[in-house]
Design a protein around this motif. Structure first.
Motif, PDB file in Angstrom:
ATOM      1  N   LEU A   1     -11.555   2.997  20.291  1.00  0.00           N
ATOM      2  CA  LEU A   1     -10.337   3.491  18.982  1.00  0.00           C
ATOM      3  C   LEU A   1     -11.621   3.332  17.458  1.00  0.00           C
ATOM      4  O   LEU A   1     -12.889   2.835  17.657  1.00  0.00           O
ATOM      5  CB  LEU A   1      -8.982   2.492  18.568  1.00  0.00           C
ATOM      6  CG  LEU A   1      -8.281   3.244  19.825  1.00  0.00           C
ATOM      7  CD1 LEU A   1      -7.065   1.924  19.610  1.00  0.00           C
ATOM      8  CD2 LEU A   1      -7.242   4.970  19.852  1.00  0.00           C
ATOM      9  N   THR A   2     -11.267   3.983  16.778  1.00  0.00           N
ATOM     10  CA  THR A   2     -11.763   3.555  15.331  1.00  0.00           C
ATOM     11  C   THR A   2     -11.296   3.237  14.039  1.00  0.00           C
ATOM     12  O   THR A   2      -9.958   2.454  14.363  1.00  0.00           O
ATOM     13  CB  THR A   2     -11.780   5.026  14.017  1.00  0.00           C
ATOM     14  OG1 THR A   2     -11.810   6.336  15.443  1.00  0.00           O
ATOM     15  CG2 THR A   2     -13.233   4.841  13.338  1.00  0.00           C
TER      16      THR A   2
ATOM     17  N   THR B   1      -8.172  -0.832   9.209  1.00  0.00           N
ATOM     18  CA  THR B   1      -6.958   0.372   9.724  1.00  0.00           C
ATOM     19  C   THR B   1      -7.813   0.197  11.024  1.00  0.00           C
ATOM     20  O   THR B   1      -8.914   0.823  11.057  1.00  0.00           O
ATOM     21  CB  THR B   1      -7.628   1.244   9.066  1.00  0.00           C
ATOM     22  OG1 THR B   1      -7.271   0.654   7.351  1.00  0.00           O
ATOM     23  CG2 THR B   1      -6.311   2.494   9.316  1.00  0.00           C
TER      24      THR B   1
ATOM     25  N   LYS C   1      -2.333  -1.082  10.352  1.00  0.00           N
ATOM     26  CA  LYS C   1      -2.875  -1.814   9.615  1.00  0.00           C
ATOM     27  C   LYS C   1      -2.982  -3.014  10.515  1.00  0.00           C
ATOM     28  O   LYS C   1      -1.848  -3.719  10.414  1.00  0.00           O
ATOM     29  CB  LYS C   1      -2.726  -1.404   8.356  1.00  0.00           C
ATOM     30  CG  LYS C   1      -3.593  -2.699   7.134  1.00  0.00           C
ATOM     31  CD  LYS C   1      -2.409  -1.912   6.385  1.00  0.00           C
ATOM     32  CE  LYS C   1      -2.093  -2.620   4.427  1.00  0.00           C
ATOM     33  NZ  LYS C   1      -1.531  -2.385   3.713  1.00  0.00           N
TER      34      LYS C   1
ATOM     35  N   GLU D   1      -7.190   3.996  14.210  1.00  0.00           N
ATOM     36  CA  GLU D   1      -6.864   4.555  14.817  1.00  0.00           C
ATOM     37  C   GLU D   1      -7.462   5.373  15.697  1.00  0.00           C
ATOM     38  O   GLU D   1      -8.804   5.174  15.967  1.00  0.00           O
ATOM     39  CB  GLU D   1      -6.600   5.555  13.773  1.00  0.00           C
ATOM     40  CG  GLU D   1      -7.750   6.418  12.785  1.00  0.00           C
ATOM     41  CD  GLU D   1      -7.526   7.136  11.372  1.00  0.00           C
ATOM     42  OE1 GLU D   1      -6.422   7.383  11.787  1.00  0.00           O
ATOM     43  OE2 GLU D   1      -8.005   6.902  10.558  1.00  0.00           O
TER      44      GLU D   1
ATOM     45  N   MET E   1       2.712   4.255   9.203  1.00  0.00           N
ATOM     46  CA  MET E   1       1.450   3.385   9.651  1.00  0.00           C
ATOM     47  C   MET E   1       1.849   1.797   9.563  1.00  0.00           C
ATOM     48  O   MET E   1       2.473   1.038   8.702  1.00  0.00           O
ATOM     49  CB  MET E   1       0.447   3.061   8.748  1.00  0.00           C
ATOM     50  CG  MET E   1      -0.767   1.511   8.708  1.00  0.00           C
ATOM     51  SD  MET E   1      -1.928   1.563   7.545  1.00  0.00           S
ATOM     52  CE  MET E   1      -2.407   3.387   6.943  1.00  0.00           C
TER      53      MET E   1
ATOM     54  N   GLY F   1      -0.827   5.460  19.573  1.00  0.00           N
ATOM     55  CA  GLY F   1      -1.110   7.037  18.702  1.00  0.00           C
ATOM     56  C   GLY F   1      -0.975   6.610  17.053  1.00  0.00           C
ATOM     57  O   GLY F   1      -1.351   7.309  16.265  1.00  0.00           O
ATOM     58  N   GLU F   2      -0.076   5.364  16.642  1.00  0.00           N
ATOM     59  CA  GLU F   2       0.047   5.558  15.466  1.00  0.00           C
ATOM     60  C   GLU F   2      -1.126   4.432  15.144  1.00  0.00           C
ATOM     61  O   GLU F   2      -1.655   3.789  15.211  1.00  0.00           O
ATOM     62  CB  GLU F   2       1.538   4.121  15.026  1.00  0.00           C
ATOM     63  CG  GLU F   2       2.199   4.425  14.242  1.00  0.00           C
ATOM     64  CD  GLU F   2       3.506   3.890  13.871  1.00  0.00           C
ATOM     65  OE1 GLU F   2       3.863   3.448  12.428  1.00  0.00           O
ATOM     66  OE2 GLU F   2       3.717   3.735  15.119  1.00  0.00           O
ATOM     67  N   LYS F   3      -1.342   5.025  13.407  1.00  0.00           N
ATOM     68  CA  LYS F   3      -1.973   3.550  13.128  1.00  0.00           C
ATOM     69  C   LYS F   3      -1.320   2.513  12.310  1.00  0.00           C
ATOM     70  O   LYS F   3      -0.438   2.893  12.775  1.00  0.00           O
ATOM     71  CB  LYS F   3      -2.352   5.174  11.274  1.00  0.00           C
ATOM     72  CG  LYS F   3      -3.782   4.659  10.808  1.00  0.00           C
ATOM     73  CD  LYS F   3      -3.735   5.373   9.609  1.00  0.00           C
ATOM     74  CE  LYS F   3      -5.070   5.930   9.366  1.00  0.00           C
ATOM     75  NZ  LYS F   3      -4.830   6.874   8.324  1.00  0.00           N
TER      76      LYS F   3
END
Length: 69
Positions: free
Chosen positions: A52-53, A66, A31, A68, A1, A27-29
């Protein structure tokens, strides 16, 4: 992350950092740490507009987002 620490920064700096991180880490989470409520709101709107979420956790006077896809 991948982590972006934007605490203490004023808009639009946190939003620019998030935009750059999304481009450089696709594409990477992600933070994101922010300390301003309006930065939180702006980043949430930006991220959602790109499909995105985002999950927000409030800790004291700071926010952890966060992100993703």
């Amino acid at each position: 992350m991948y982590e972006v620490d934007a605490r203490g920064l004023s808009c639009p700096e946190p939003l620019i950092l998030v935009s750059d991180a999304l481009k450089s880490h696709p594409g990477e989470k992600l933070k994101v740490l922010v300390s301003e409520p309006h930065s939180r709101t702006n980043i949430e709107k930006f991220v959602k507009s790109r499909g995105l979420t985002v999950l927000v956790k409030e800790t004291g006077s700071e926010f952890e987002l966060t992100i993703e896809g």
